[in-house]
Design an enzyme around this catalytic site. Structure first.
Site, PDB file in Angstrom:
ATOM      1  N   GLY A  10       3.395   4.351   1.808  1.00 54.90           N
ATOM      2  CA  GLY A  10       3.860   2.979   1.986  1.00 54.90           C
ATOM      3  C   GLY A  10       4.200   2.283   0.684  1.00 54.90           C
ATOM      4  O   GLY A  10       4.508   1.092   0.665  1.00 54.90           O
TER       5      GLY A  10
ATOM      6  N   ARG B 197       2.045  18.134   6.186  1.00 59.16           N
ATOM      7  CA  ARG B 197       0.577  18.269   6.100  1.00 59.16           C
ATOM      8  C   ARG B 197      -0.038  17.774   7.398  1.00 59.16           C
ATOM      9  O   ARG B 197       0.671  17.236   8.246  1.00 59.16           O
ATOM     10  CB  ARG B 197       0.065  17.410   4.951  1.00 59.16           C
TER      11      ARG B 197
ATOM     12  N   VAL C 292      -3.632  11.666   8.957  1.00 59.99           N
ATOM     13  CA  VAL C 292      -4.823  10.894   9.331  1.00 59.99           C
ATOM     14  C   VAL C 292      -4.898  10.732  10.856  1.00 59.99           C
ATOM     15  O   VAL C 292      -5.956  10.889  11.460  1.00 59.99           O
ATOM     16  CB  VAL C 292      -4.790   9.493   8.669  1.00 59.99           C
TER      17      VAL C 292
ATOM     18  N   ASN D  97       6.239  14.502   6.789  1.00 60.75           N
ATOM     19  CA  ASN D  97       4.973  14.727   6.092  1.00 60.75           C
ATOM     20  C   ASN D  97       4.576  16.172   6.349  1.00 60.75           C
ATOM     21  O   ASN D  97       4.316  16.560   7.491  1.00 60.75           O
ATOM     22  CB  ASN D  97       3.893  13.763   6.589  1.00 60.75           C
TER      23      ASN D  97
ATOM     24  N   GLU E  98      11.436  10.459   7.222  1.00 60.75           N
ATOM     25  CA  GLU E  98      10.839  11.433   6.311  1.00 60.75           C
ATOM     26  C   GLU E  98       9.950  12.390   7.069  1.00 60.75           C
ATOM     27  O   GLU E  98       9.604  12.159   8.225  1.00 60.75           O
ATOM     28  CB  GLU E  98      10.021  10.734   5.213  1.00 60.75           C
TER      29      GLU E  98
ATOM     30  N   GLU F 298      18.760   2.398   1.820  1.00 67.79           N
ATOM     31  CA  GLU F 298      18.951   2.593   3.255  1.00 67.79           C
ATOM     32  C   GLU F 298      19.192   1.247   3.912  1.00 67.79           C
ATOM     33  O   GLU F 298      18.739   0.220   3.405  1.00 67.79           O
ATOM     34  CB  GLU F 298      17.646   3.107   3.879  1.00 67.79           C
TER      35      GLU F 298
HETATM   36  P1  ADP Z   1       5.914   6.256   3.140  1.00 68.66           P
HETATM   37  O1  ADP Z   1       6.260   7.680   2.867  1.00 68.66           O
HETATM   38  O2  ADP Z   1       5.583   5.506   1.892  1.00 68.66           O
HETATM   39  O3  ADP Z   1       4.928   6.097   4.231  1.00 68.66           O
HETATM   40  P2  ADP Z   1       8.176   5.774   4.921  1.00 68.66           P
HETATM   41  O4  ADP Z   1       9.550   6.169   4.545  1.00 68.66           O
HETATM   42  O5  ADP Z   1       7.464   6.653   5.875  1.00 68.66           O
HETATM   43  O6  ADP Z   1       7.285   5.572   3.607  1.00 68.66           O
HETATM   44  O7  ADP Z   1       8.200   4.308   5.506  1.00 68.66           O
HETATM   45  C1  ADP Z   1       7.004   3.628   5.802  1.00 68.66           C
HETATM   46  C2  ADP Z   1       7.280   2.383   6.610  1.00 68.66           C
HETATM   47  O8  ADP Z   1       8.193   1.525   5.922  1.00 68.66           O
HETATM   48  C3  ADP Z   1       7.941   2.624   7.956  1.00 68.66           C
HETATM   49  O9  ADP Z   1       7.011   2.951   8.936  1.00 68.66           O
HETATM   50  C4  ADP Z   1       8.579   1.265   8.201  1.00 68.66           C
HETATM   51  O10 ADP Z   1       7.610   0.320   8.604  1.00 68.66           O
HETATM   52  C5  ADP Z   1       9.067   0.875   6.823  1.00 68.66           C
HETATM   53  N1  ADP Z   1      10.443   1.334   6.615  1.00 68.66           N
HETATM   54  C6  ADP Z   1      10.848   2.457   5.976  1.00 68.66           C
HETATM   55  N2  ADP Z   1      12.199   2.570   5.994  1.00 68.66           N
HETATM   56  C7  ADP Z   1      12.679   1.493   6.631  1.00 68.66           C
HETATM   57  C8  ADP Z   1      13.997   1.028   6.982  1.00 68.66           C
HETATM   58  N3  ADP Z   1      15.098   1.686   6.634  1.00 68.66           N
HETATM   59  N4  ADP Z   1      14.089  -0.121   7.682  1.00 68.66           N
HETATM   60  C9  ADP Z   1      12.991  -0.833   8.033  1.00 68.66           C
HETATM   61  N5  ADP Z   1      11.738  -0.451   7.741  1.00 68.66           N
HETATM   62  C10 ADP Z   1      11.559   0.688   7.046  1.00 68.66           C
END
Ligand code: ADP
Length: 445
Positions: free
Chosen positions: A163, A288, A291, A286, A284, A198
């Site tokens: 996050g 692995r 949690v 993960n 993305e 994005e």
């Molecule tokens: P991390 O790898 O740090 O967990 P993520 O790419 O999985 O990051 O994104 C985590 C959270 O961030 C998502 O669940 C969502 O809440 C928010 N998020 C990520 N990308 C977007 C996007 N393009 N638009 C809106 N929210 C996003």
């Protein structure tokens, strides 16, 4: 495989010990000096110290971990989540030393570990991604792309995770400075300044698909809804989601296709954002165990950690897609040692009184015991309370009942239980109206 070294701590170390013991494997816990008296250390067959409290010198110390495995005669290493779990170099070094890495191959990790690369791979596999760019090379490129996509946009660190490393940009005026800041932050946090851009999806659901692969076949174990987040950190998850069956099936099949495309080995999770129209976009993977894996275990009856072990031993997938049936509904509440009334600030201490919930449909994954001093050096997750019931309604009520039973007390110690209780009572949550902005918009904190 006879003996596994666990290169992790806390509840996940314990989870891995439990899976390994049931499979008849011997366990060694590698621990820092801060975790000498931790429950995993007490419950494993053996324990070996790998360094001082800071994780850079212990849980992230590759030479020490490999030496620990060799000294104790372990022929496998399970990395858990966090720390070295998604480190391709570590997986490669295990391989070079003839130690089985319980997880995907280094090649899988390289294809999918980096977010910007994973987006390309997804497009190759015909899986939709959020409209956006590859790694940015300059401000003008970013301006052009943002103009085309339309504001707001989100800047993300290619190497980001947990996050962190994300920044929403609303206007072109903010863009240049935001890119500089995002690059600096990414360099400091992840050692790689690369960022990409994005479209910012408004009010999406965060839906992720659990998969299992053996290098040839990939099956999916349906989805988890992880929309209840604070600052992009997950707090409460449920499975399945409240989405229509057709949407769930389309996302799950896209995820399996992408994992198959890279010959994925082991357990993995593909994360998607789903907008109000039901359009879904891969964000993305993960590579692995996660949690929130227990909720999938509760609705499918598949032990995901044991599956990781069996796959690492070269077993072909013993389950076919049609064997995976979703039964009932499961919710997980992450109990963190944080004070939700004070901005979720860490509130650790010694656990003096401890009572975990029980009864039908309740599972608790936790490394706490009465008398345990929570060390200040690590993550604040202290327990996961998981409730299963035949329906979502009943699972919510069961979780409320379980949290009301739970007592985790000690001087200075606060937990996120009151926060979860508020979420469970919220009318929007009750009717499944959960989006990633739920906490910011619907909760008075
Ligand atoms: P991390 O790898 O740090 O967990 P993520 O790419 O999985 O990051 O994104 C985590 C959270 O961030 C998502 O669940 C969502 O809440 C928010 N998020 C990520 N990308 C977007 C996007 N393009 N638009 C809106 N929210 C996003």
């Amino acid at each position: 495989m006879k003996k596994v070294l666990i290169a992790n701590r806390g509840e996940i170390a314990l989870r891995i010990i439990r899976a390994a013991k049931e499979l008849g494997l011997k366990t060694v816990v590698a621990h820092s000096t801060a975790d000498e008296r931790s429950l995993p250390v007490l419950l494993a067959d053996e324990a070996i110290c790998i360094g001082p409290p800071p994780s850079g010198q212990s849980y992230l110390n590759i030479p020490n971990l490999l030496s620990a495995a060799i000294v104790t005669g372990a022929d496998a290493i399970h990395p858990g989540y966090g720390f070295l779990a998604e480190n391709a170099t570590f997986a490669e070094m295990c391989r070079e030393h003839g130690i089985a890495f319980i997880g995907p191959t280094p090649e899988n990790m390289r294809a999918l570990g980096d977010k910007a690369t994973a987006r390309k791979v997804a497009r190759e596999a015909g899986v939709p991604t959020v409209p956006g760019t590859d790694e940015l090379t300059g401000v003008e490129e970013a301006k052009g792309a943002a103009q085309e996509i339309g504001y707001p946009v989100i800047l993300k660190a290619s190497a980001g995770g947990g996050g962190r490393g994300m920044r929403v940009v609303h206007t072109e005026e903010e863009l240049e400075r935001a890119i500089q800041q995002a690059q600096e932050e990414a360099r400091a946090a992840f050692g790689n300044p690369a960022v990409y851009l994005e479209k910012y999806i408004e009010e999406p659901k965060h839906i992720e698909i659990q998969v299992l692969g053996d290098g040839e076949e990939v099956i999916h174990l349906w989805e988890r809804d992880c929309s209840i987040q604070r600052r992009h950190q997950k707090l409460l998850e449920e499975a399945p989601s409240v989405l229509p069956y057709e949407t769930r099936k389309a996302i799950a099949e896209a995820a399996a296709r992408l994992a198959r495309h890279v010959g994925y080995v082991s357990a993995g999770t593909l994360e998607f954002l789903v907008d109000k129209e039901g359009n879904f976009y891969f964000i993305e993977m993960n590579t692995r165990i996660q949690v929130e894996h227990p909720i999938t275990e509760m609705i499918t009856g598949v032990d995901l950690v044991q599956a990781q072990f069996r796959i690492a031993q070269g077993e072909r997938l013993w389950l076919r897609q049609e064997d995976i049936e979703v039964r009932g509904h499961a919710i997980e509440a992450r109990i963190n040692a944080e004070d939700p009334e004070r901005g979720f600030r860490p509130a650790i201490g010694k656990v003096e009184t401890l009572l975990f919930p029980g009864g039908p449909g309740i599972r608790v994954d936790s490394h706490l015991y009465a008398g345990y001093q929570i060390p200040p050096h690590y993550d604040s997750l202290i327990a996961k309370v998981i409730a299963w019931a035949p329906s979502r309604e009943e699972a919510i009520r069961r979780m409320e009942r379980a949290l009301a039973e739970t007592v985790i007390e000690g001087p200075g110690l606060k937990t996120t239980i009151p926060f979860h209780q508020k979420v469970l009572q919220n009318a929007f949550f009750r009717r499944g109206a959960v989006y990633t902005n739920f906490v910011a918009r619907r909760m008075e904190l």
